[in-house]
Motif scaffolding. Structure first.
Motif, PDB file in Angstrom:
ATOM      1  N   ALA A   1      21.419 -11.843 -12.908  1.00 42.69           N
ATOM      2  CA  ALA A   1      20.543 -10.990 -13.712  1.00 42.69           C
ATOM      3  C   ALA A   1      21.178 -10.631 -15.051  1.00 42.69           C
ATOM      4  N   ASP A   2      20.328 -10.175 -15.953  1.00 45.34           N
ATOM      5  CA  ASP A   2      20.778  -9.650 -17.240  1.00 45.34           C
ATOM      6  C   ASP A   2      21.125  -8.177 -17.047  1.00 45.34           C
ATOM      7  N   GLU A   3      22.397  -7.910 -16.886  1.00 42.03           N
ATOM      8  CA  GLU A   3      22.849  -6.539 -16.655  1.00 42.03           C
ATOM      9  C   GLU A   3      22.572  -5.632 -17.841  1.00 42.03           C
ATOM     10  N   ASN A   4      22.422  -6.220 -19.016  1.00 39.73           N
ATOM     11  CA  ASN A   4      22.216  -5.438 -20.233  1.00 39.73           C
ATOM     12  C   ASN A   4      20.743  -5.193 -20.555  1.00 39.73           C
ATOM     13  N   ALA A   5      19.848  -5.614 -19.678  1.00 40.12           N
ATOM     14  CA  ALA A   5      18.425  -5.363 -19.913  1.00 40.12           C
ATOM     15  C   ALA A   5      18.150  -3.867 -19.910  1.00 40.12           C
ATOM     16  N   PRO A   6      17.202  -3.400 -20.720  1.00 36.49           N
ATOM     17  CA  PRO A   6      16.865  -1.976 -20.685  1.00 36.49           C
ATOM     18  C   PRO A   6      16.271  -1.606 -19.330  1.00 36.49           C
ATOM     19  N   GLY A   7      16.497  -0.382 -18.913  1.00 36.54           N
ATOM     20  CA  GLY A   7      15.922   0.092 -17.661  1.00 36.54           C
ATOM     21  C   GLY A   7      16.700  -0.267 -16.422  1.00 36.54           C
ATOM     22  N   MET A   8      17.837  -0.961 -16.550  1.00 38.63           N
ATOM     23  CA  MET A   8      18.640  -1.305 -15.378  1.00 38.63           C
ATOM     24  C   MET A   8      19.255  -0.037 -14.779  1.00 38.63           C
ATOM     25  N   LEU A   9      19.150   0.101 -13.471  1.00 34.94           N
ATOM     26  CA  LEU A   9      19.716   1.238 -12.764  1.00 34.94           C
ATOM     27  C   LEU A   9      21.077   0.854 -12.183  1.00 34.94           C
ATOM     28  N   PRO A  10      21.929   1.844 -11.897  1.00 33.81           N
ATOM     29  CA  PRO A  10      23.263   1.510 -11.366  1.00 33.81           C
ATOM     30  C   PRO A  10      23.254   1.021  -9.926  1.00 33.81           C
TER      31      PRO A  10
ATOM     32  N   ALA B   1      28.282 -18.844  -8.126  1.00 33.56           N
ATOM     33  CA  ALA B   1      28.870 -18.597  -9.443  1.00 33.56           C
ATOM     34  C   ALA B   1      28.147 -17.450 -10.137  1.00 33.56           C
ATOM     35  N   ASN B   2      28.910 -16.613 -10.837  1.00 33.50           N
ATOM     36  CA  ASN B   2      28.323 -15.503 -11.574  1.00 33.50           C
ATOM     37  C   ASN B   2      27.747 -16.012 -12.896  1.00 33.50           C
ATOM     38  N   THR B   3      26.427 -15.921 -13.021  1.00 37.19           N
ATOM     39  CA  THR B   3      25.769 -16.430 -14.230  1.00 37.19           C
ATOM     40  C   THR B   3      25.036 -15.341 -14.991  1.00 37.19           C
ATOM     41  N   GLY B   4      25.106 -14.109 -14.525  1.00 38.50           N
ATOM     42  CA  GLY B   4      24.445 -13.018 -15.226  1.00 38.50           C
ATOM     43  C   GLY B   4      25.274 -12.519 -16.394  1.00 38.50           C
ATOM     44  N   THR B   5      24.713 -11.598 -17.144  1.00 33.41           N
ATOM     45  CA  THR B   5      25.433 -10.995 -18.264  1.00 33.41           C
ATOM     46  C   THR B   5      26.267  -9.817 -17.757  1.00 33.41           C
ATOM     47  N   GLY B   6      27.101  -9.276 -18.650  1.00 34.28           N
ATOM     48  CA  GLY B   6      27.937  -8.141 -18.268  1.00 34.28           C
ATOM     49  C   GLY B   6      28.930  -8.547 -17.198  1.00 34.28           C
TER      50      GLY B   6
END
Length: 641
Positions: free
Chosen positions: A225-234, A249-254
């Motif tokens: 996932a895009d960890e930097n997307a707005p609205g992402m919760l912890p 493999a880790n392919t998301g951001t952050g």
């Protein structure tokens, strides 16, 4: 209903409504948030009439008429995040509808809408962000729809495309519908959609549910996932923090480890990092303890294992140690277990007074420590050498064998049948042998046996080409046959065996498996739990096994209720054998291989760690001796997909 109000917070509620009545209505409100709301019945949730800065997160829907979530009426800045969205009543089962509502964020939702649209942006819903969603519009989540035209995954109308971003979404194609409809044009593939619109560069049109197994395709939800997307919760819908899956493999951001959709995949396990051998504990020295002092009778030593000797300070789930007891004053046993837990009814080493005995131990880590309990009425010294640790990063296990790799009596693995000379070393090629790949192997697990030693001493198994470490894997007295499980890093495709004694000795090594840089199995620490003690009645789902010995030349098939396990890590103990012999542990259903796990003398109690594939939910134990014996089995972990 929240009407014309602001600055409100609603948390941890269950909201029910009658059929076709509003369940949650936000009307002209400002700065209102909903967290962990279960919505049942009625028309779901509607945010309308110019509401702004409304957040609906970590919600779930049951038996609501679609759309399950509606944002309309000029509402702005709405955030719809981390929800399990499922509308259940026909004729309208749309998941999320955004109409004439600019700057709406639709992020990390799991949307199921049987043969209806998943996410729809219509009217002047410009400037939206649609990311990290998992959308399934198939009939019953797995079948084609009679009218695919109604089941588009993500729809963005012509008046809503300006400033709108769609990316990092996963859309299931099983419905037979177009994955996307953008400004009126349908697209069935991610490549076509991205090529025409520039959107969805990191999208996947693929199954939203993947059965784990040896031939399973990549699960595109995981760590992508895009960890930097707005609205992402912890945390996810269940309030769980992100977990790194070591098999993908880790392919998301952050951090790269956030999953798409509302739920984090928690069934991940750990990977192995070979390390050492490095001495972490020696109560004689002192190492790992404040003073040089034997462990008292019925005493406990707590050993820090994280943040030392290259082991990370955080994220470690288990460690593998070669544990040795020496100079015990009375008969007894040692139990190694997670720090802070009560000492379990399981053992790792059993000894008679005065005897030095080693065993490999894989033990869960708690609070960064593991504990050693001396279950005897006399003092004893304890030594522990680090062999590796389990964490989200590292190598993955491949069960193999048991297969004989080395026997200096035969010869197997050596050019001639010859005992290892005093202070001599044998270099054993392991890469490319017995099913082990020629490259990418980081460590091997072997059951190593020393036999016919002419003088007392010890054996050290270590990476080929390294300097000989000050650690041991097996300790023996003259003439004694002794085994121990060894996990050792592989270097140049080889491992080395050093005979630290003044006399010759024969060495045998049976492969149990190898670790490689890729794979689909990960380790789950467990226990230690006692699974079997043939001295007592054992209760299995298939029935009761009455207390009784394993007969001479007999085999005991033991069921393990460990769903999904492909290989088990066991501590196996033989006690009260009537004569000299050995025990072979192997996958159920096959013939006993030419390999051994424990060697014993009449009347003695001796343990050894065993790593063995499980087949048909069972493992077989073969008593290769001419007299009955009792068997004790403790589970300390397992490998699973």
């Amino acid at each position: 209903m929240v009407k014309g109000a602001g600055y409100l917070r609603f948390e941890n509620l269950i909201v029910n409504s009658a059929f076709q009545k509003p369940t949650v209505l936000v009307d002209g409100a400002h700065d209102v948030s909903f967290d962990n709301i279960d919505v049942s019945g009625g028309n779901g949730i509607r945010i309308t009439n110019g509401s702004d800065k409304v957040l609906f997160g970590r919600g779930a829907f049951g038996y609501v008429q679609g759309p399950a979530i509606t944002v309309d009426g000029g509402s702005t800045g709405t955030v719809v995040t981390t929800n399990q969205v499922q509308a259940n009543y026909v004729p309208e089962m749309t998941g999320i509808l955004v109409k004439d509502a600019p700057n709406t964020v639709v992020v990390s939702n799991s949307v199921t809408s049987s043969c209806f649209a998943g996410i729809v942006l219509d009217g002047t819903s410009t400037g939206a962000v649609v990311e990290n969603n998992v959308v399934n519009t198939a009939k019953n989540q797995n079948s084609a729809c009679a009218d695919p035209a109604t089941a588009t995954g993500i729809t963005v109308g012509a008046n809503a495309v300006a400033g709108t971003k769609a990316d990092y979404n996963l859309i299931d194609p099983s419905s037979g519908a177009a994955a996307y409809k953008w400004a009126g044009t349908p697209y069935t593939t991610q490549a076509a959609f991205t090529g025409a619109t520039g959107q969805g560069t990191h999208d996947f049109v693929a199954s939203t549910w993947v059965q784990k197994g040896p031939d399973a395709p990549v699960d595109h939800r995981i760590d992508s996932a895009d960890e930097n997307a707005p609205g992402m919760l912890p945390s996810d819908r269940g309030a769980w923090a992100p977990v790194d899956n070591p098999t993908i493999a880790n392919t998301g951001t952050g951090s790269g480890i956030r999953d798409r959709g509302a739920y984090e995949d928690l069934d991940t396990g750990s990977a192995f990092t070979p390390a050492g051998p490095t001495r972490l504990l020696d109560t004689r020295a002192p190492i790992g303890v404040p003073t040089a002092r034997a462990v008292p009778a019925f005493g406990t030593v707590d050993l820090p294992v994280t943040g030392v000797a290259g082991v990370p300070a955080e994220g470690v789930t288990a460690v593998t140690l070669n544990v040795t007891v020496t100079d015990p004053q009375q008969d007894g046993h040692l139990t190694v277990y997670p720090h802070g837990d009560e000492a379990p009814t399981a053992s790792n080493l059993n000894w008679t007074a005065g005897r030095t005995i080693p065993n490999l131990v894989t033990v869960p880590v708690k609070d960064g420590k593991v504990s050693f309990y001396n279950a005897s009425g006399g003092t004893t010294h304890v030594i522990a050498d680090l062999e590796g640790y389990f964490s989200p990063k590292g190598s993955l296990f491949h069960p193999q064998g048991p297969t004989r790799l080395l026997d200096t009596r035969a010869p197997i693995g050596v050019p001639a049948a010859q005992a290892v000379p005093a202070w001599g070393t044998v270099d054993l090629p392991v890469s490319g042998a017995a099913g082990v790949p020629a490259s990418g192997v980081t460590a091997v697990t072997m059951n190593v046996t020393v036999t016919d030693p002419k003088q007392e001493g010890h054996l050290t198994v270590y990476p080929h080409g390294d300097a000989l470490p000050s650690a041991s894997n097996l300790n023996w007295t003259a003439g004694r046959t002794i085994p121990n499980l060894v996990t050792v890093p592989v270097k140049d495709g080889k491992v080395s065996f050093h005979n630290a004694s003044g006399g010759t000795v024969h060495v045998i090594a049976d492969l149990a498996g190898y670790y490689a840089t890729d794979g689909k199995l990960s380790y789950r620490p467990a226990g230690p739990y006692r699974v079997l003690d043939t001295r007592q009645d054992t209760y299995w789902e298939s029935g009761t096994r009455p207390a009784g010995t394993v007969p001479a030349w007999g085999t005991l098939d033991v069921p393990f209720e460990v769903p999904g396990a492909t290989a088990l890590t066991l501590n196996v103990t033989v006690t009260e054998p009537g004569t000299e012999g050995h025990l072979t542990v192997y996958p159920h259903g096959g013939a006993a291989p030419n390999a051994s796990n424990l060697n014993f003398l009449p009347g003695e109690t001796i343990p050894n760690q065993v790593v063995v594939p499980i087949k048909d939910g069972k493992v077989s134990f073969y008593n290769a001796s001419g007299a009955p014996l009792h068997l004790i089995v403790d589970l300390s972990g397992y490998q699973a997909y």
